[in-house]
Enzyme design. Structure first.
Site, PDB file in Angstrom:
ATOM      1  CD  GLU A  66      -2.024  -4.505  11.410  1.00 46.73           C
ATOM      2  OE1 GLU A  66      -0.827  -4.797  11.561  1.00 46.73           O
ATOM      3  OE2 GLU A  66      -2.537  -4.342  10.291  1.00 46.73           O
ATOM      4  CD  GLU A  87       9.076  -6.148   7.303  1.00 48.79           C
ATOM      5  OE1 GLU A  87       8.828  -5.021   6.802  1.00 48.79           O
ATOM      6  OE2 GLU A  87       8.850  -6.416   8.491  1.00 48.79           O
ATOM      7  N   GLY A 105      -4.942  -1.917   4.979  1.00 47.93           N
ATOM      8  CA  GLY A 105      -4.118  -3.038   4.520  1.00 47.93           C
ATOM      9  C   GLY A 105      -4.774  -4.389   4.776  1.00 47.93           C
ATOM     10  NE  ARG A 106      -6.668  -3.913  10.865  1.00 50.13           N
ATOM     11  CZ  ARG A 106      -6.021  -2.760  11.018  1.00 50.13           C
ATOM     12  NH1 ARG A 106      -4.862  -2.557  10.423  1.00 50.13           N
ATOM     13  NH2 ARG A 106      -6.543  -1.798  11.760  1.00 50.13           N
ATOM     14  CE  LYS A 164      -3.593   2.268   2.695  1.00 47.13           C
ATOM     15  NZ  LYS A 164      -4.584   2.172   3.773  1.00 47.13           N
ATOM     16  CG  HIS A 206      -5.017 -36.314  16.392  1.00 42.42           C
ATOM     17  ND1 HIS A 206      -5.248 -37.545  16.946  1.00 42.42           N
ATOM     18  CD2 HIS A 206      -5.988 -36.114  15.464  1.00 42.42           C
ATOM     19  CE1 HIS A 206      -6.301 -38.093  16.350  1.00 42.42           C
ATOM     20  NE2 HIS A 206      -6.771 -37.242  15.456  1.00 42.42           N
ATOM     21  CE  LYS A 230       5.524  -1.138  10.309  1.00 43.27           C
ATOM     22  NZ  LYS A 230       4.537  -0.471   9.471  1.00 43.27           N
TER      23      LYS A 230
HETATM   24  O1  F6P Z   1       3.010  -3.068   9.883  1.00 42.01           O
HETATM   25  C1  F6P Z   1       1.660  -3.194   9.707  1.00 42.01           C
HETATM   26  C2  F6P Z   1       1.219  -2.847   8.309  1.00 42.01           C
HETATM   27  O2  F6P Z   1       1.138  -1.466   8.192  1.00 42.01           O
HETATM   28  C3  F6P Z   1      -0.086  -3.529   7.988  1.00 42.01           C
HETATM   29  O3  F6P Z   1      -1.176  -2.841   8.461  1.00 42.01           O
HETATM   30  C4  F6P Z   1      -0.009  -3.625   6.521  1.00 42.01           C
HETATM   31  O4  F6P Z   1      -0.931  -4.562   6.028  1.00 42.01           O
HETATM   32  C5  F6P Z   1       1.425  -4.056   6.342  1.00 42.01           C
HETATM   33  O5  F6P Z   1       2.122  -3.319   7.324  1.00 42.01           O
HETATM   34  C6  F6P Z   1       2.026  -3.850   4.989  1.00 42.01           C
HETATM   35  O6  F6P Z   1       1.977  -2.520   4.569  1.00 42.01           O
HETATM   36  P1  F6P Z   1       2.178  -2.111   3.070  1.00 42.01           P
HETATM   37  O7  F6P Z   1       1.081  -2.727   2.259  1.00 42.01           O
HETATM   38  O8  F6P Z   1       2.141  -0.624   3.039  1.00 42.01           O
HETATM   39  O9  F6P Z   1       3.513  -2.649   2.610  1.00 42.01           O
END
Ligand code: F6P
Length: 532
Positions: A355, A214, A269-270, A208, A386, A495
């Site tokens: 979240e 990452e 995002g979620r 987003k 199990h 972060k």
């Molecule tokens: O760290 C949490 C977050 O902001 C989530 O809410 C989001 O889905 C994820 O990181 C990834 O964010 P982006 O889509 O901006 O890379």
């Protein structure tokens, strides 16, 4: 705005008093008292059946919970969300994931923009692209057809598409491979590309913000891997597409914005996988199936928006969850799908729920004063039986569970499905009613509450409805608690600290460390091991 703390409302206090009467009542008695309990406590909507009879509730409990929801303004909040009001107050944003699934002839203008036209414009572009990749018309830099699609994203830009791809694998293009790389641990990328031919591999960079550490790290590594193998920087154009709200950062990375699929800041995002974030899923299952999934989402959205609360699946699930979370003190919810294709479902729900509702202040910024979102966990049955079910049956904790099953299987082999479903039904029966025995170690007390969620078949439509069911459950709970379910400030501190520690790990000269003694020592130990 000024919101009354929920525990100060008369409805909450009435529930508290009622809880004292209910806390020792056994499900055995509740069922014995009313033979038609299952019938009365089963509702259906958008193709989903919810049997909530095996919960420690009576009609009075439900009345009190429903009155609480009314009092907390759930009706108005639902309307405000669907209308596009800026209900995400800390970020001053509309919350319009429901607009992603509106049919093309619907009308919704938000802040002067025709949202439906924008959504369908992007969906149409995604469909053209997905069809090109699936048919082989979209070729890689060397002219070879694309056989591998790798989504690079994390959190909401990973969990949704990867869960849904796994869930809908039966509908996917089997001549292609689909993978989801999220972790900044290089192992994730290295294992995903092992054995793949770069000339046949397409990366979908999903973010987003297009600033996430990452995702950007993995995207750069992917570009190096591809350009290194194909020997030409120009190859990026045919092997990388982006999904983002941030065109500037996408171009900065080197992806032409013609190969970018956009979404908007009003999609959290979620909540984003029905948007362009679902691009890799659309390539996997095709645009028609993707649209069927959106129809399923929309059917549940409409059910939530229009159905009276006493028959409203997300509302009931949400309120019953509050009953355990806040009054019984249950800290967790287990989600147990009896379908192997839903193996990623609880991981997906963890982000969605934790979240969203893992918050400690209300909409006014004051401490909430009651327990908010539960810890969500689980894995498919019968495997969990199990492993951890023992604790649910005989441990000392109250663990409300959602069992999810399907009347038909997608893989009708022998009598597997009968065995699977017999186990699911048996578990909810055993958890509710338990068993007496002369030996204490054999006694199963029962009275462990469960919801049973049944659907006909796991198809795109059903998956959409199930996801929307949980989205709106989470919203219902957030509304009752009076919190902002759409921000996630809590993830920021970690972060920021990581950004500070990265150069400390990498510096050639001994850095001056100003953390606590534990963190300082860990950094030093790491540097030492790395020969620094
Ligand atoms: O760290 C949490 C977050 O902001 C989530 O809410 C989001 O889905 C994820 O990181 C990834 O964010 P982006 O889509 O901006 O890379």
């Amino acid at each position: 705005m000024t919101i009354t703390p929920v525990q100060d409302t008369p409805q909450w206090q009435a529930l508290d008093a009622h809880f004292r009467e209910m806390r020792d009542v056994h499900l055995r008695d509740l069922f014995a008292r009313s033979p038609d309990r299952a019938e009365r406590f089963t509702v259906e909507g958008a193709g989903v059946i919810l049997d909530y009879s095996k919960n420690r509730v009576t009609e009075e409990t439900l009345d009190l919970l429903l009155t609480l929801a009314e009092e907390r303004g759930l009706r108005e909040r639902i309307d405000a969300m669907f209308r596009g009001d800026h209900i995400n107050v800390t970020e001053d944003r509309a919350v319009l994931h429901t607009a992603l699934r509106l049919p093309a002839d619907a009308e919704l203008k938000v802040d002067g923009e025709d949202v439906v036209a924008e959504v369908h414009g992007v969906l149409d572009r995604m469909a053209v692209f997905a069809d090109q990749v699936r048919s082989g018309d979209w070729t890689g830099h060397t002219g070879r057809r694309i056989r591998n699609v790798i989504n690079i994203g994390i959190g909401g830009s990973d969990l949704g598409p990867s869960m849904a791809y796994t869930a809908l694998r039966d509908y996917s293009e089997r001549s292609m491979t689909f993978q989801f790389v999220s972790n900044v641990d290089a192992t994730d990328f290295a294992e995903a590309v092992r054995g793949l031919d770069p000339a046949e591999t397409l990366f979908v960079i999903s973010s987003k913000t297009f600033t996430t550490l990452e995702t950007l790290t993995n995207a750069h590594t992917a570009r190096d891997w591809l350009v290194g193998a194909l020997g030409d920087e120009a190859a990026v154009a045919k092997h990388f597409v982006a999904v983002s709200t941030n065109a500037e950062k996408v171009s900065e990375f080197g992806i032409d914005t013609d190969n970018m699929f956009e979404f908007w800041d009003w999609v959290g995002g979620r909540y984003s996988y029905p948007s362009a974030i679902g691009l890799s899923l659309m390539v996997a299952i095709g645009p028609d199936r993707f649209r069927e999934m959106l129809e399923g989402f929309h059917a549940m959205d409409e059910h939530f928006r229009t159905t009276p609360f006493d028959r409203n699946l997300p509302v009931l699930l949400g309120l019953i969850g509050i009953w355990y979370d806040d009054f019984f003190g249950a800290e967790t919810v287990a989600v147990l799908p009896y379908d192997q294709y839903l193996e990623r479902f609880s991981a997906y729900l963890q982000q969605l729920d934790m979240e969203s509702d893992g918050k400690h202040v209300d909409l006014d910024g004051k401490p909430v004063g009651v327990q908010t979102g539960p810890i969500v966990w689980g894995q498919p049955g019968t495997n969990g039986q199990h492993a951890f079910y023992q604790l649910i049956h005989q441990g000392t904790k109250l663990i409300p569970c959602d069992f999810i099953g399907f009347l038909e299987t997608l893989n009708p082999l022998g009598d597997h499905h009968d065995l699977l479903m017999a186990n699911m039904f048996a578990q909810t029966e055993a958890l509710a009613f338990g068993r007496d025995a002369p030996e204490p170690y054999r006694v199963t007390k029962g009275n462990q509450p469960t919801n049973t969620i049944l659907c006909r078949r796991l198809d795109p439509r059903t998956l959409g409805a199930l996801v929307a069911l949980y989205e709106h459950k989470v919203f219902t709970q957030g509304t009752v608690w009076g919190i902002d379910s759409f921000d996630q400030w809590g993830v920021e501190l970690g972060k920021e600290l990581a950004r500070k520690i990265i150069p400390e790990l990498q510096a050639e000269e001994e850095p001056e460390l100003a953390h606590d003694s534990s963190t300082n020592a860990l950094i030093r130990r790491y540097r030492e091991a790395r020969g620094k």
